[in-house]
Write an enzyme that holds these catalytic residues in place. Structure first.
Site, mmCIF file in Angstrom:
data_model
loop_
_atom_site.group_PDB
_atom_site.id
_atom_site.type_symbol
_atom_site.label_atom_id
_atom_site.label_comp_id
_atom_site.label_asym_id
_atom_site.label_seq_id
_atom_site.Cartn_x
_atom_site.Cartn_y
_atom_site.Cartn_z
ATOM 1 N N HIS A 128 45.370 -5.436 -34.425
ATOM 2 C CA HIS A 128 46.559 -5.341 -33.567
ATOM 3 C C HIS A 128 46.379 -6.052 -32.231
ATOM 4 C CE1 HIS A 128 44.499 -1.633 -31.987
ATOM 5 N NE2 HIS A 128 45.063 -2.020 -30.863
ATOM 6 N N ASP A 158 42.504 -2.238 -39.607
ATOM 7 C CA ASP A 158 42.816 -2.673 -38.242
ATOM 8 C C ASP A 158 41.639 -3.408 -37.606
ATOM 9 O OD1 ASP A 158 44.417 -3.058 -35.996
ATOM 10 O OD2 ASP A 158 43.661 -1.255 -35.006
ATOM 11 N N SER A 231 41.174 -1.724 -26.707
ATOM 12 C CA SER A 231 41.200 -2.032 -28.144
ATOM 13 C C SER A 231 40.218 -3.137 -28.484
ATOM 14 C CB SER A 231 42.593 -2.476 -28.572
ATOM 15 O OG SER A 231 43.425 -1.394 -28.770
#
Length: 490
Positions: A128, A158, A231
């Site tokens: 992402h 992911d 992230s």
């Protein structure tokens, strides 16, 4: 007040979205490091060694998606034209149809983190963080900058692998996330809110968490602060080893409120290795559907029904798909899987984590309870397409055709705004499906097709799916519309 999980589990990819899954990098990279100082029982833990090891190997990633012109369908509203707007939907759409309108999408920018796993520039991050990017810029801890390209991505976990052109970059040794213990100290390293090279500390709060956010997940839960921009950053143990990739936080506000989640290195290592070798993940599946046994028992109790499975731990089998490895192992609805390769599994996340380390063609031993009696069977794992062959993303060449974007004259004559004309049909999937020369492709698997790059992207995704079929919609030069199913698996 009850709230749905989706309202409080948030992704953290930069200032625009909420970030970060701690992702462990590269089983294929090993770095010999000085041993971390041993902690004395009952004394404070010194985390400076781990921070010094991690900071040079954690990078800041800047994501840019350029402004584009998109054609969208909008509802005609004659009253809206008169009044300029219809804020309450009072007039509905009387007599109005749809029309195509071109809109300019805004330029998008976001930031995230990544971990260098090899001296020659391979970097692990979250899918992402990079999905849809036109430009990726990587900044190291010493402020040196590089442009990065995407090697491969995996939505199911992911995770993503990107690369910069460089030599002798700092890396982190890869630790074994299986050896992590609940209560063990860890560091989350990343770039929250564009605050570069930020280190936060906490403990492992839980392991093998399943949140329903990804197709394959077995999260490490930590109370180390994880926020927007983290992230793809590193979760590091006190020995300065990478044990996870930061990916999510649990929050009702969008900011840290106590819990973050990271992808363990046991999942990361296999995904990275496959992306590097094959361009896509070679995923082995049992081809069953189920849930944690205790969740099934609780659900039945809520209905007023008593259940005795012979155990409260394991994976309850709700469905066995025909032709899969689960069926070959003799699994049936109502069985409970308790071990795989003699390793105890108490919940679905643990089974997913273990299977993620395997490839189609690998053999595993499955122990399960059938009518409360233990059964052990050896079975060969298959991929989602039901075979043991290596699956590689298909190139556009598999279609066996030549294409060009339609001209302004074709747009005017056919009253269309975009499409790819098939200008030659060779031996390949198009010929087998009966797609002729001159046909104009406008959609493939419901995605608008305006360029060769867009067609290539859809072909790649379809070729690695469970059903490798490309459903094409378009128009003939005569104006007649048509639909074809193109099999990419033959």
């Amino acid at each position: 007040m009850k709230k749905k999980m989706k309202n409080v589990i948030q992704y953290l990819c930069g200032a625009a979205c909420v970030v970060a899954l701690a992702f462990s990098t590269g089983a294929f990279i090993k770095v010999n490091a000085a041993k971390a100082p041993a902690a004395i029982a009952g004394q404070p833990v010194d985390l400076t060694y781990a921070a010094e090891k991690a900071l040079p190997a954690v990078v800041h990633i800047k994501y840019v998606q350029n402004s584009k012109v998109k054609t969208v369908e909008v509802q005609d509203n004659p009253f809206g034209d008169f009044f300029g707007f219809d804020p309450f939907g009072m007039f509905g759409n009387p007599g109005g149809g749809t029309r195509k309108q071109q809109v300019q999408t805004p330029k998008k920018e976001a930031t995230g983190s990544g971990v260098i796993i090899s001296k020659d520039g391979y970097i692990v991050t979250n899918n992402h963080v990079v999905e849809g990017a036109d430009e990726l810029t990587v900044t190291l801890n010493d402020n040196s900058e590089y442009s990065a390209r995407i090697i491969g991505t995996d939505k199911t976990t992911d995770l993503a692998l990107i690369k910069v052109t460089a030599k002798d970059l700092p890396t982190l040794p890869i630790g074994d996330s299986d050896k992590l213990k609940v209560g063990e100290w860890v560091l989350a390293v990343g770039n929250p809110f564009n605050l570069n090279s930020t280190v936060t500390a906490g403990i492992v709060s839980a392991k093998a968490r399943s949140l329903g956010a990804n197709g394959v997940e077995s999260f490490i839960q930590t109370d180390a602060a994880i926020n927007a921009g983290n992230s793809g950053g590193a979760l590091v143990n006190t020995s300065g080893e990478l044990v996870g990739i930061n990916a999510m936080l649990y929050s009702q506000t969008g900011s840290y409120s106590g819990y973050g989640f990271a992808i363990p290195t046991t999942i990361m290592n296999k995904v990275v290795d496959d992306l590097k070798k094959y361009g896509t993940v070679q995923r082995a599946v049992l081809d069953i559907q189920g849930s944690d046994a205790h969740r099934y028992i609780d659900a039945q109790k809520a209905k007023g029904e008593s259940v005795d499975l012979g155990t409260n731990e394991g994976i309850y089998v709700a469905k066995v798909n025909e032709g899969g490895a689960g069926e070959a192992a003799g699994l049936q609805e109502g069985d409970v899987i308790t071990q795989i390769d003699n390793k105890k599994v108490t919940k679905m996340a643990e089974l997913q984590e273990y299977l993620n380390s395997k490839r189609p063609g690998d053999k595993v031993s499955i122990t399960y309870l059938h009518k409360k009696k233990s059964v052990t069977k050896s079975v060969t794992l298959k991929n989602a397409q039901g075979s043991t062959e290596v699956v590689k993303p298909a190139d556009i060449d598999v279609l066996g055709g030549n294409f060009r974007e339609i001209t302004a004259t074709q747009k005017e004559e056919l009253n269309i705004n975009y499409g790819l004309e098939v200008i030659k049909v060779n031996n390949g999937a198009l010929k087998t499906a009966g797609v002729p020369k001159g046909f104009i492709i406008q959609k493939a698997n419901d995605e608008p097709i305006k360029t060769l790059d867009q067609l290539q992207k859809v072909v790649k995704a379809a070729s690695t799916s469970k059903e490798p079929v490309l459903f094409i919609q378009g128009i003939f030069p005569t104006g007649k519309k048509a639909y074809f199913a193109v099999n990419l698996g033959e």
